[in-house]
Design an enzyme around this catalytic site. Structure first.
Site, PDB file in Angstrom:
ATOM      1  CG  HIS A   1      -0.422   0.317   2.640  1.00  0.00           C
ATOM      2  ND1 HIS A   1       0.579  -0.632   2.986  1.00  0.00           N
ATOM      3  CD2 HIS A   1      -0.541   1.129   3.572  1.00  0.00           C
ATOM      4  CE1 HIS A   1       0.722  -0.404   4.361  1.00  0.00           C
ATOM      5  NE2 HIS A   1       0.162   0.867   4.560  1.00  0.00           N
TER       6      HIS A   1
ATOM      7  CD  GLU B   1       9.262   2.073   4.620  1.00  0.00           C
ATOM      8  OE1 GLU B   1       8.584   2.557   5.248  1.00  0.00           O
ATOM      9  OE2 GLU B   1       9.448   1.153   3.591  1.00  0.00           O
TER      10      GLU B   1
ATOM     11  CG  HIS C   1       9.392   4.114   9.670  1.00  0.00           C
ATOM     12  ND1 HIS C   1       7.906   4.323   9.473  1.00  0.00           N
ATOM     13  CD2 HIS C   1       9.861   3.519   8.595  1.00  0.00           C
ATOM     14  CE1 HIS C   1       7.672   4.016   8.520  1.00  0.00           C
ATOM     15  NE2 HIS C   1       9.048   3.377   7.635  1.00  0.00           N
TER      16      HIS C   1
ATOM     17  CB  CYS D   1       4.708   9.500  11.545  1.00  0.00           C
ATOM     18  SG  CYS D   1       5.341   8.368  12.515  1.00  0.00           S
TER      19      CYS D   1
END
Ligand code: SUG
Length: 435
Positions: free
Chosen positions: A137, A174, A242, A359
């Site tokens: 996704h 990422e 993360h 984030c």
């Protein structure tokens, strides 16, 4: 020339939902199938942006992407009219449909990695859009994200854009969620801290060392100002998918957990060699457990340098209600270090998918001249933020359950919202559904 840090937050999109898509992200797994509130989510995000602006800081945003992503569904063999694509995917592969409905581009710390111009050999600001190869996704975001960054930072003389890295998980990247910059002032030449992972016993690492190295090369960073550190497997297996869930760097401060890095002693020594000014503020494991960090997102804080030079922590409310975490924050504030202010914000809708304040933002340090060449539609003031709140209130639902994704009406509503947004921002036919 004066430089400022701009926080570009992800404007949370109209299809924000809980689909349990991210293995290794405990909040995503726990809340799978829950009912979301996209309107509240987006207003919470805008509320956080307002709070940062109220502290006298610069604030921008990245727009949401078009979801459902019909282009991906069609590429995977679902054909017919748009409504038929949704109906067929919903019947045959509902989980695939959910992947194409994710509003996950809200977490712009994963949009890409940025190197400010004082740090790069050619004096340009460099961007590499993240390939986000670890989760299907999220991988769908990469192409549009790179296009969005190029749309906003569209002056070739000031900005250099690199495409997302090739090679999928071999170069799994990422973005800024595994990257921090240390410096004495935003406009000084900074030290880049790249944190990579190795697979744990329970969960896979998303950020590969070779990917971080490739980004550093592309960004023309000085090797003497670039540090690569391995995240601890204990942190990864505790749910820190993360590294920004376990630590944050800003200015002279590295704020993190004792078990954030695989070999903290060696890591701190390497970091100190490149950045002798660094001040490490560490939470000891006997005061704050890894589990507390994951639940509260203590280290997913925004660590912000205020106009006067002191630093503020912007934390999620979950950190305020965790007694051990609150005690550590209070203790940090009372000590002699640059952090002397804290604010707690409600970003619960995002938190329930594993995304905290840090984030939700991509930090971009810009000189005044660079900022002036960026697309001003995406740099916020009171008036623009009020317009975005009005847009959210007009177009978003306040309730989204998993079955709602099967209804083509949701697609129509979401595209109508995105059409109105592109009109508001003068983006033209930007998204795949408009082309
Ligand atoms: O990639 N969650 C995101 C959260 C990203 C947080 N970002 C940073 N730590 N910088 C992820 O795991 C959950 C979507 C869902 O399950 O519906 C999700 O994608």
């Amino acid at each position: 020339m004066s430089y400022h840090e701009y926080n570009f937050d992800g404007l949370i999109g109209p299809t924000h939902n809980y689909a349990g898509l991210s293995f290794g992200n405990l909040a995503s797994a726990t809340n799978a199938g829950a009912v979301s509130n996209p309107k509240e989510a987006a207003l919470q995000g805008l509320g956080k942006m307002r709070a940062v602006m109220a502290m006298g800081l610069k604030q921008g945003f990245l727009p949401p992407q078009d979801r459902p992503h019909l282009k991906t569904l069609r590429a995977l063999g679902f054909a017919g009219s748009d409504a038929q694509v949704i109906e067929r995917a919903g019947k045959q592969e509902p989980q695939l449909l959910a992947n194409c409905y994710a509003a996950s581009c809200m977490w712009t710390a994963n949009a890409g990695t940025v190197a400010p111009s004082p740090d790069t050999q050619d004096g340009k600001v460099h961007f590499t859009g993240a390939n986000l190869a670890a989760n299907f996704h999220r991988s769908i975001e990469a192409e549009t994200t790179a296009r969005t960054l190029a749309h906003i930072f569209n002056d070739d003389g000031a900005f250099m854009h690199h495409p997302p890295l090739p090679g999928a998980m071999h170069f799994g990247d990422e973005g800024a969620a595994n990257h921090g910059r240390l410096c004495e002032a935003h406009g000084d030449k900074g030290v880049h801290l790249f944190v990579y992972g190795e697979d744990g016993k329970k969960f896979p690492a998303r950020q590969k060392k070779r990917a971080s190295e490739a980004v550093a090369r592309n960004h023309l960073l000085d090797p003497a100002q670039t540090v690569f550190v391995q995240q601890s497997k204990a942190a990864l297996d505790a749910g820190a998918f993360h590294n920004d869930v376990m630590g944050v760097a800003n200015g002279t401060v590295l704020f993190l957990h004792e078990h954030s890095f695989a070999d903290p002693k060696a890591a701190y020594a390497t970091i100190r060699q490149a950045a002798p000014f660094v001040e490490v503020i560490e939470a000891p494991a006997d005061k704050v457990s890894l589990e507390d960090c994951i639940k509260s997102y203590l280290f997913n804080s925004q660590l912000l340098t205020l106009p006067g030079g002191e630093m503020a922590l912007l934390l999620p409310q979950e950190a305020e209600t965790n007694a051990a975490v609150k005690a550590f924050v209070d203790d940090t504030l009372s000590k002699n270090n640059p952090i002397n202010r804290v604010i707690y914000k409600n970003v619960r809708e995002s938190m329930r998918n594993g995304g905290g304040p840090a984030c939700l933002r991509l930090r971009v340090v810009l000189s005044e001249a660079e900022a002036a060449t960026a697309n001003q539609h995406f740099i916020l003031d009171e008036e623009k933020i009020t317009k975005l709140e009005g847009w959210v209130s007009a177009h978003y639902r306040d309730r989204l359950a998993p079955d709602d994704l099967l209804d083509p009406d949701l697609m129509e509503e979401s595209f109508a919202a995105m059409q109105a947004l592109t009109d508001l921002l003068g983006m033209g036919a930007f998204y795949d559904f408009q082309r």
